[in-house]
Scaffold this motif. Structure first.
Motif, PDB file in Angstrom:
ATOM      1  N   UNK A  41     -16.545  11.370   4.604  1.00 57.70           N
ATOM      2  CA  UNK A  41     -16.257  10.080   5.295  1.00 57.70           C
ATOM      3  C   UNK A  41     -15.271  10.338   6.496  1.00 57.70           C
ATOM      4  N   UNK A  42     -14.875  11.621   6.849  1.00 60.38           N
ATOM      5  CA  UNK A  42     -13.861  11.950   7.834  1.00 60.38           C
ATOM      6  C   UNK A  42     -12.613  11.319   7.768  1.00 60.38           C
ATOM      7  N   UNK A  43     -12.334  11.334   6.684  1.00 60.77           N
ATOM      8  CA  UNK A  43     -10.831  10.699   6.292  1.00 60.77           C
ATOM      9  C   UNK A  43      -9.825  11.739   6.695  1.00 60.77           C
ATOM     10  N   UNK A  44      -8.634  11.338   7.416  1.00 59.64           N
ATOM     11  CA  UNK A  44      -7.536  12.538   7.522  1.00 59.64           C
ATOM     12  C   UNK A  44      -6.562  12.317   6.314  1.00 59.64           C
ATOM     13  N   UNK A  45      -5.499  13.168   6.266  1.00 57.11           N
ATOM     14  CA  UNK A  45      -4.530  12.993   5.299  1.00 57.11           C
ATOM     15  C   UNK A  45      -3.901  11.557   5.158  1.00 57.11           C
ATOM     16  N   UNK A  46      -3.535  11.270   6.280  1.00 59.96           N
ATOM     17  CA  UNK A  46      -2.948   9.883   6.671  1.00 59.96           C
ATOM     18  C   UNK A  46      -3.469   8.918   6.074  1.00 59.96           C
ATOM     19  N   UNK A  47      -4.917   8.922   6.096  1.00 59.66           N
ATOM     20  CA  UNK A  47      -5.764   7.638   5.236  1.00 59.66           C
ATOM     21  C   UNK A  47      -5.571   7.740   3.822  1.00 59.66           C
ATOM     22  N   UNK A  48      -5.454   9.156   3.403  1.00 57.57           N
ATOM     23  CA  UNK A  48      -5.198   9.331   1.798  1.00 57.57           C
ATOM     24  C   UNK A  48      -3.787   8.746   1.448  1.00 57.57           C
ATOM     25  N   UNK A  49      -2.794   8.979   2.452  1.00 56.22           N
ATOM     26  CA  UNK A  49      -1.608   8.465   2.040  1.00 56.22           C
ATOM     27  C   UNK A  49      -1.439   7.029   2.131  1.00 56.22           C
ATOM     28  N   UNK A  50      -2.139   6.217   2.921  1.00 59.20           N
ATOM     29  CA  UNK A  50      -2.480   5.064   2.945  1.00 59.20           C
ATOM     30  C   UNK A  50      -2.977   4.149   1.717  1.00 59.20           C
ATOM     31  N   UNK A  51      -4.086   5.348   1.231  1.00 63.30           N
ATOM     32  CA  UNK A  51      -4.637   4.747   0.089  1.00 63.30           C
ATOM     33  C   UNK A  51      -3.691   4.917  -1.258  1.00 63.30           C
ATOM     34  N   UNK A  52      -2.891   5.961  -1.340  1.00 65.27           N
ATOM     35  CA  UNK A  52      -1.737   5.865  -2.380  1.00 65.27           C
ATOM     36  C   UNK A  52      -0.936   4.888  -2.101  1.00 65.27           C
ATOM     37  N   UNK A  53      -0.539   4.575  -0.914  1.00 63.81           N
ATOM     38  CA  UNK A  53       0.462   3.417  -0.773  1.00 63.81           C
ATOM     39  C   UNK A  53      -0.095   2.064  -1.142  1.00 63.81           C
ATOM     40  N   UNK A  54      -1.393   1.849  -0.746  1.00 65.93           N
ATOM     41  CA  UNK A  54      -2.029   0.552  -0.863  1.00 65.93           C
ATOM     42  C   UNK A  54      -2.080   0.493  -2.514  1.00 65.93           C
ATOM     43  N   UNK A  55      -2.368   1.437  -3.317  1.00 66.77           N
ATOM     44  CA  UNK A  55      -2.532   1.162  -4.763  1.00 66.77           C
ATOM     45  C   UNK A  55      -1.275   0.871  -5.411  1.00 66.77           C
ATOM     46  N   UNK A  56      -0.059   1.487  -4.777  1.00 66.53           N
ATOM     47  CA  UNK A  56       1.391   1.234  -5.269  1.00 66.53           C
ATOM     48  C   UNK A  56       1.597  -0.079  -4.922  1.00 66.53           C
ATOM     49  N   UNK A  57       1.321  -0.829  -3.832  1.00 61.14           N
ATOM     50  CA  UNK A  57       1.721  -1.945  -3.814  1.00 61.14           C
ATOM     51  C   UNK A  57       0.837  -3.171  -4.400  1.00 61.14           C
ATOM     52  N   UNK A  58      -0.345  -2.868  -4.309  1.00 62.55           N
ATOM     53  CA  UNK A  58      -1.432  -3.655  -4.683  1.00 62.55           C
ATOM     54  C   UNK A  58      -1.183  -3.817  -6.394  1.00 62.55           C
ATOM     55  N   UNK A  59      -0.952  -2.828  -7.225  1.00 58.17           N
ATOM     56  CA  UNK A  59      -0.784  -2.789  -8.522  1.00 58.17           C
ATOM     57  C   UNK A  59       0.625  -2.359  -9.134  1.00 58.17           C
ATOM     58  N   UNK A  60       1.248  -2.469  -8.191  1.00 56.99           N
ATOM     59  CA  UNK A  60       2.815  -2.369  -8.679  1.00 56.99           C
ATOM     60  C   UNK A  60       3.107  -1.225  -9.590  1.00 56.99           C
ATOM     61  N   UNK A  61       2.586  -0.009  -9.145  1.00 56.89           N
ATOM     62  CA  UNK A  61       2.756   1.229  -9.780  1.00 56.89           C
ATOM     63  C   UNK A  61       3.589   2.094  -8.955  1.00 56.89           C
ATOM     64  N   UNK A  62       4.113   3.235  -9.483  1.00 57.17           N
ATOM     65  CA  UNK A  62       4.699   4.263  -8.797  1.00 57.17           C
ATOM     66  C   UNK A  62       3.790   5.281  -8.740  1.00 57.17           C
ATOM     67  N   UNK A  63       3.405   6.181  -7.667  1.00 57.10           N
ATOM     68  CA  UNK A  63       2.578   7.380  -7.815  1.00 57.10           C
ATOM     69  C   UNK A  63       3.383   8.407  -7.032  1.00 57.10           C
ATOM     70  N   UNK A  64       3.270   9.717  -7.493  1.00 53.16           N
ATOM     71  CA  UNK A  64       3.782  10.687  -6.897  1.00 53.16           C
ATOM     72  C   UNK A  64       2.973  11.185  -5.697  1.00 53.16           C
ATOM     73  N   UNK A  65       3.593  11.743  -4.736  1.00 57.87           N
ATOM     74  CA  UNK A  65       2.701  12.306  -3.560  1.00 57.87           C
ATOM     75  C   UNK A  65       1.744  13.482  -4.063  1.00 57.87           C
ATOM     76  N   UNK A  66       2.212  14.217  -5.051  1.00 56.74           N
ATOM     77  CA  UNK A  66       1.547  15.357  -5.734  1.00 56.74           C
ATOM     78  C   UNK A  66       0.096  14.818  -6.252  1.00 56.74           C
ATOM     79  N   UNK A  67      -0.078  13.485  -6.472  1.00 56.40           N
ATOM     80  CA  UNK A  67      -1.330  12.756  -6.902  1.00 56.40           C
ATOM     81  C   UNK A  67      -2.322  12.803  -5.774  1.00 56.40           C
ATOM     82  N   UNK A  68      -1.987  13.045  -4.599  1.00 55.50           N
ATOM     83  CA  UNK A  68      -2.898  12.787  -3.338  1.00 55.50           C
ATOM     84  C   UNK A  68      -3.836  13.935  -3.415  1.00 55.50           C
ATOM     85  N   UNK A  69      -3.472  15.070  -4.046  1.00 59.54           N
ATOM     86  CA  UNK A  69      -4.679  16.202  -4.100  1.00 59.54           C
ATOM     87  C   UNK A  69      -5.751  15.757  -4.931  1.00 59.54           C
TER      88      UNK A  69
END
Length: 87
Positions: A41-69
């Motif tokens: 889907x041609x997503x760059x690393x910035x998009x993955x960071x956006x997904x992580x941030x959206x999950x944190x905001x939407x579900x009120x959870x804390x995620x480590x950046x290590x989870x990006x992998x």
């Protein structure tokens, strides 16, 4: 990991998929649980960071950046969210 993915409700999975598709600017039917964000889907690393941030905001959870992998597809996002909610 499979058990944790199964722990997410169908509604939660649909909500996650909708968020991911919105960030990646894709239609819901273009993304499967196993389609790779970067390679298919041609997503760059910035998009993955956006997904992580959206999950944190939407579900009120804390995620480590290590989870990006692990967040390379919907199945990975489901697993990360399920684990974070299970803590």
């Amino acid at each position: 990991m499979t058990t944790q993915i199964a722990d997410l409700s169908t509604e939660r999975k649909a909500e996650i998929k909708e968020i991911v598709c919105d960030i990646l600017d894709l239609d819901l039917d273009e993304v499967t649980d196993t389609s790779l964000f970067k390679e298919e889907h041609d997503a760059d690393s910035l998009r993955t960071i956006e997904i992580l941030s959206a999950m944190e905001r939407t579900f009120d959870i804390a995620l480590e950046q290590a989870e990006l992998s692990r967040m390379t597809n919907l199945a990975g996002v489901y697993a990360v969210v399920a684990e974070a909610e299970g803590k």
